[in-house]
Motif scaffolding. Structure first.
Motif, short mmCIF file in Angstrom:
data_model
loop_
_atom_site.label_atom_id
_atom_site.label_comp_id
_atom_site.label_asym_id
_atom_site.label_seq_id
_atom_site.Cartn_x
_atom_site.Cartn_y
_atom_site.Cartn_z
N LEU A 62 0.82 -1.21 0.00
CA LEU A 62 0.00 0.00 0.00
C LEU A 62 0.86 1.26 0.00
O LEU A 62 0.52 2.25 -0.65
CB LEU A 62 -0.98 -0.02 1.19
CG LEU A 62 -2.06 -1.10 1.07
CD1 LEU A 62 -2.89 -1.19 2.34
CD2 LEU A 62 -2.97 -0.84 -0.12
N SER A 68 -5.02 0.83 4.67
CA SER A 68 -5.25 1.67 3.49
C SER A 68 -3.94 2.36 3.15
O SER A 68 -3.05 2.46 4.01
CB SER A 68 -6.33 2.70 3.77
OG SER A 68 -5.89 3.59 4.76
N GLU A 93 -11.14 2.95 -0.32
CA GLU A 93 -9.68 2.89 -0.22
C GLU A 93 -9.18 2.00 0.92
O GLU A 93 -8.00 2.02 1.24
CB GLU A 93 -9.08 4.30 -0.14
CG GLU A 93 -9.25 5.01 1.17
CD GLU A 93 -7.90 5.61 1.64
OE1 GLU A 93 -7.03 5.88 0.79
OE2 GLU A 93 -7.73 5.75 2.86
N VAL A 94 -10.07 1.19 1.53
CA VAL A 94 -9.57 0.29 2.58
C VAL A 94 -9.64 -1.17 2.15
O VAL A 94 -10.48 -1.57 1.36
CB VAL A 94 -10.32 0.47 3.93
CG1 VAL A 94 -10.30 1.91 4.39
CG2 VAL A 94 -11.74 -0.07 3.86
#
Ligand SMILES: Cc1cc2nc3c(=O)[nH]c(=O)nc-3n(C[C@H](O)[C@H](O)[C@H](O)COP(=O)(O)OP(=O)(O)OC[C@H]3O[C@@H](n4cnc5c(N)ncnc54)[C@H](O)[C@@H]3O)c2cc1C
Length: 318
Positions: free
Chosen positions: A63, A172, A195-196
């Motif tokens: 990420l 995230s 976005e997680v």
């Protein structure tokens, strides 16, 4: 191929992105990886990069990488509720495996607590929970996919997974470390942000006799076999049920059962399922979905909403 299609299908990864991903993830970073084998519809073009993270620290690293390089990314679970475009997905497709597939169950006083990783198979979760006497777990029996996907979709039947959630941990790009979040669960969706990534979940069930729970599970599975084309590649129900009605009933009422577009067919068994009966493309399925939606709108006055998520680039596959 038109210039627009060429642009839409060109990889967004630079050679140094590929090198960096290979250095971190080795063979678990693949490039131009076809996504069809990873979806229940067996449809979908290639991902620029397809990267499998095995634990929380690898996920955090990945990420941070997509954030630094400003690459788009998308998390794929069991692929049982997605239609991936024939042009594939640009950027990085993230998949969880390894430690994320783990499931542990504790049968306590009056309750059964299940701790599961984001990629834990729902079949394993429900079977283990049932063996400990988890009351209500039968409502999740036979739903394919992973725990993470089920949470995003609030999967279920008469009862949904959200009802049993105690804690959800996510990561995230803006916060690449496991942290708990509060989530609301609605009909076939949740308030989890786009976005997680769900990395771990704790579910809690009331405890009941194991034999009774197993019997309920069995009843559900038998009913599914009778009413759903589970042996064929599909993504379950394509449309959400409109308020006070059933999408399957509306679709059946317009005579759509058996309609075909290329290798895609509206299931003769369950009108809200579209089967890949051989070589279907995303375009075939999308065309059939549009045809069904139009017919229901014109003849029933109801605008059906998609339950399946459309992802990636939709082009003419030929
Ligand atoms: C035969 C069949 C029967 C079905 N029956 C039912 C049913 O009875 N009830 C029902 O509700 N559904 C049903 N489904 C649909 C599907 O199984 C569920 O929606 C399932 O929960 C999707 O999980 P998945 O892991 O396959 O998610 P995917 O299809 O991989 O992804 C779905 C969405 O979740 C996101 N996602 C996946 N993993 C994560 C994660 N770790 N963190 C955050 N987001 C994530 C994806 O980005 C995507 O937006 C059925 C499907 C099939 C093929």
């Amino acid at each position: 191929m038109s210039a627009t299609t060429r642009r839409a299908t060109a990889t967004l990864l630079r050679p140094d992105d590929r090198k960096a991903l290979r250095r971190i993830f080795g063979e678990r970073a693949r490039f131009q990886e076809p996504l069809a084998p990873y979806t229940s519809w067996k449809i979908g073009g290639p991902a620029d990069a397809f990267v499998t993270a095995h634990d929380e620290s690898e996920l955090a690293q990945l990420l941070r990488f997509v954030l630094q390089r400003r690459l788009p990314w998308w998390i794929l679970g069991g692929g049982s509720n997605v239609l991936v475009g024939d042009g594939g997905v640009r950027g990085v497709v993230v998949r969880l495996a390894g430690e994320f597939a783990g499931v542990s169950v504790i049968a306590g006083v009056g309750e059964v607590v299940v701790d599961a990783g984001g990629s834990a198979d729902m079949a394993l979760v429900t079977a283990k929970a049932a063996s400990a006497g988890a009351s209500g777990v039968d409502s999740l029996a036979g739903i394919p996919g992973t725990v993470g996907g089920s949470l995003r979709m609030n999967a279920g039947t008469d009862r949904e997974i959200g009802e049993f959630v105690r804690t959800v941990w996510v990561q995230s790009p803006s916060r690449p470390e496991p942290h708990a979040v509060s989530v609301q669960y609605l009909y076939r969706r949740s308030t989890l942000e786009r976005e997680v990534i769900v990395s771990r979940v704790t579910l809690a069930f009331a405890r009941r006799g194991v034999r009774d729970v197993r019997e309920d599970m069995q009843t559900r599975l038998v009913r599914r076999k009778k009413t759903q084309p589970i042996a064929l590649p599909n993504a379950g129900s394509c449309f959400r049920n409109p308020n006070g009605d059933k999408a399957a009933r509306l679709i059946e009422s317009v005579g759509a059962k058996g309609w075909r577009e290329g290798g895609a067919e509206v299931s003769p068994l369950h009108a809200n399922f579209i089967n890949n009966v051989g070589g279907a493309t995303a375009k075939d399925v999308a065309t059939l979905l549009a045809r069904v939606r139009r017919a229901v709108r014109d003849r029933c006055g109801v605008e059906l909403q998609l339950e399946v998520h459309l992802v990636g680039v939709f082009i003419d596959a030929t």
